[in-house]
Design an enzyme around this catalytic site. Structure first.
Site, PDB file in Angstrom:
ATOM      1  N   HIS A  12       0.829  -1.223   0.000  1.00 19.96           N
ATOM      2  CA  HIS A  12       0.000   0.000   0.000  1.00 19.96           C
ATOM      3  C   HIS A  12       0.858   1.265   0.000  1.00 19.96           C
ATOM      4  O   HIS A  12       0.532   2.251   0.660  1.00 19.96           O
ATOM      5  CB  HIS A  12      -1.017  -0.020   1.157  1.00 19.96           C
ATOM      6  CG  HIS A  12      -0.418  -0.062   2.537  1.00 19.96           C
ATOM      7  ND1 HIS A  12      -1.021  -0.715   3.589  1.00 19.96           N
ATOM      8  CD2 HIS A  12       0.708   0.487   3.054  1.00 19.96           C
ATOM      9  CE1 HIS A  12      -0.291  -0.565   4.681  1.00 19.96           C
ATOM     10  NE2 HIS A  12       0.763   0.169   4.382  1.00 19.96           N
ATOM     11  N   HIS A  59      -1.385   5.174   9.538  1.00 21.57           N
ATOM     12  CA  HIS A  59      -0.058   5.786   9.623  1.00 21.57           C
ATOM     13  C   HIS A  59      -0.166   7.131  10.332  1.00 21.57           C
ATOM     14  O   HIS A  59       0.063   8.194   9.728  1.00 21.57           O
ATOM     15  CB  HIS A  59       0.541   5.954   8.228  1.00 21.57           C
ATOM     16  CG  HIS A  59       0.628   4.671   7.443  1.00 21.57           C
ATOM     17  ND1 HIS A  59      -0.464   4.088   6.852  1.00 21.57           N
ATOM     18  CD2 HIS A  59       1.678   3.861   7.183  1.00 21.57           C
ATOM     19  CE1 HIS A  59      -0.087   2.960   6.238  1.00 21.57           C
ATOM     20  NE2 HIS A  59       1.201   2.800   6.433  1.00 21.57           N
ATOM     21  N   HIS A 193      10.735  -3.486   3.240  1.00 27.31           N
ATOM     22  CA  HIS A 193      11.148  -2.085   3.129  1.00 27.31           C
ATOM     23  C   HIS A 193      11.517  -1.529   4.484  1.00 27.31           C
ATOM     24  O   HIS A 193      11.021  -1.983   5.517  1.00 27.31           O
ATOM     25  CB  HIS A 193      10.076  -1.224   2.457  1.00 27.31           C
ATOM     26  CG  HIS A 193       8.763  -1.060   3.192  1.00 27.31           C
ATOM     27  ND1 HIS A 193       7.938  -2.110   3.531  1.00 27.31           N
ATOM     28  CD2 HIS A 193       8.114   0.057   3.627  1.00 27.31           C
ATOM     29  CE1 HIS A 193       6.838  -1.649   4.122  1.00 27.31           C
ATOM     30  NE2 HIS A 193       6.938  -0.333   4.205  1.00 27.31           N
ATOM     31  N   GLU A 240       4.828  -5.099   8.476  1.00 20.52           N
ATOM     32  CA  GLU A 240       3.451  -4.964   7.961  1.00 20.52           C
ATOM     33  C   GLU A 240       2.927  -6.278   7.385  1.00 20.52           C
ATOM     34  O   GLU A 240       1.713  -6.488   7.298  1.00 20.52           O
ATOM     35  CB  GLU A 240       3.395  -3.880   6.872  1.00 20.52           C
ATOM     36  CG  GLU A 240       3.563  -2.469   7.403  1.00 20.52           C
ATOM     37  CD  GLU A 240       3.404  -1.409   6.316  1.00 20.52           C
ATOM     38  OE1 GLU A 240       3.229  -0.246   6.677  1.00 20.52           O
ATOM     39  OE2 GLU A 240       3.460  -1.749   5.111  1.00 20.52           O
TER      40      GLU A 240
HETATM   41 FE   LIG Z   1       2.225   1.150   5.577  1.00 16.27          FE
END
Ligand SMILES: [Fe+2]
Length: 315
Positions: A12, A59, A193, A240
């Site tokens: 996302h 977030h 990431h 995540e």
């Molecule tokens: Fe995220």
């Protein structure tokens, strides 16, 4: 009865949303990413779910360090797009399904998963970017959406095993809802990431591809990955990926992988995407297919199944 017919996992990445909003999807860098979702959009247009349960993380848009729910289920009728610093994204307001969401909340809480019930919430790129990737950019989202926000931002996030078991509890809840509804589960976030610190920019394609393989064929193995392994192998934000296990827990033990896409990079992250169908649904589709082609496909599937069994026996 409501049914979970398929699961979708997708990264996302916020920059994907910015590329859509700023009309840069045809630029070579972004075309490489978006072209990987063309088949997925066709699949979704054919599948036409009534409801999507979207597992994502907030977030610091709806929540902050002042309030950190581990699992927060959106039971509202609407979820407006959040302002993440550049104004709200120009995407439709997300329409919820309060009756099904409340039913899920009641069922899973009585099954001893202590969800937070959220009756007012804005949703950020974590939820809206995967909707764009699978539905395009319509004037209205074509199905109802139940957001399930998971804390993967502040330590301690839930374990992969806990996420997987929550997925199973959600499936049980959905299947006890009396109205006939086709439900698709989304797991979002990932893949590898890291956005800050000395290892910023880390991408581990080997770990990502193994994760996709096991998500399809051996999810139980993924439930045993500890947090430190995600951090070490997939970067700080790679955690995540535990959210994908909620989606996977809501599916059959054996699923049909209908599509997969992986590309590096998009912004500073790997993009992973997979579509898994429950086999009952696939079998149902085959039964409804034209006689000649349907029979040929059934025979091909039977052959492939035989090969799998034979190769297992050889091992
Ligand atoms: Fe995220």
């Amino acid at each position: 009865m409501a049914n979970i017919i398929a699961g979708v996992a997708s990264s996302h990445v916020p920059a994907i949303g910015a590329a859509i909003d700023n009309k840069r999807t045809e630029e070579p860098y972004w075309k490489r990413v978006f072209s990987g979702f063309e088949r997925s959009k066709q699949w979704m247009a054919t599948t036409k779910p009534d409801v999507a349960i979207v597992v994502y993380n907030d977030h610091a848009s709806a929540f902050s360090v002042e309030l950190i729910p581990t699992f927060a289920l959106g039971c509202a009728a609407e979820f407006p797009p959040a302002d993440e610093g550049w104004g709200p994204r120009p995407v439709p307001v997300v329409k919820g399904h309060p009756a099904l969401a409340s039913h899920i909340a009641q069922s899973v809480i009585l099954d001893e998963f202590d969800l937070t019930i959220v009756n007012k919430m804005e949703v950020d790129h974590g939820l809206t970017v995967p909707l764009n990737l699978l539905f395009g950019s319509p004037r209205e989202w074509p199905c109802r959406v139940i957001p399930l926000a998971v804390n993967v931002v502040m330590y301690p996030p839930p374990t992969g095993h806990r996420c997987y078991m929550l997925g199973r509890a959600i499936r049980k809840a959905v299947e006890s809802y009396p109205e006939d509804l086709k439900v698709v589960m989304f797991g979002t976030g990932g893949m590898s990431h890291q956005i800050s610190g000395p290892r910023a920019g880390l991408i581990n394609s080997k770990f990502d591809k193994a994760f996709l393989d096991n998500l399809s064929k051996d999810p139980a193995k993924l439930t045993r990955i500890p947090h430190l392994e995600y951090m070490r192998e997939a970067g700080a934000e790679g955690i995540e990926m535990v959210m994908w296990l909620i989606m996977r827990g809501a599916l059959d033990a054996k699923v049909e992988e209908v599509y997969r896409f992986y590309t590096v990079p998009a912004s500073n992250t790997a993009v992973g995407h997979i579509i898994l169908e429950n086999r009952g649904r696939t079998a149902g589709k085959r039964a409804g297919a034209r006689k000649g082609g349907g029979e040929r496909r059934r025979q091909a599937v039977a052959r492939r199944g035989g090969e799998r069994i034979a190769s297992k026996a050889r091992r």
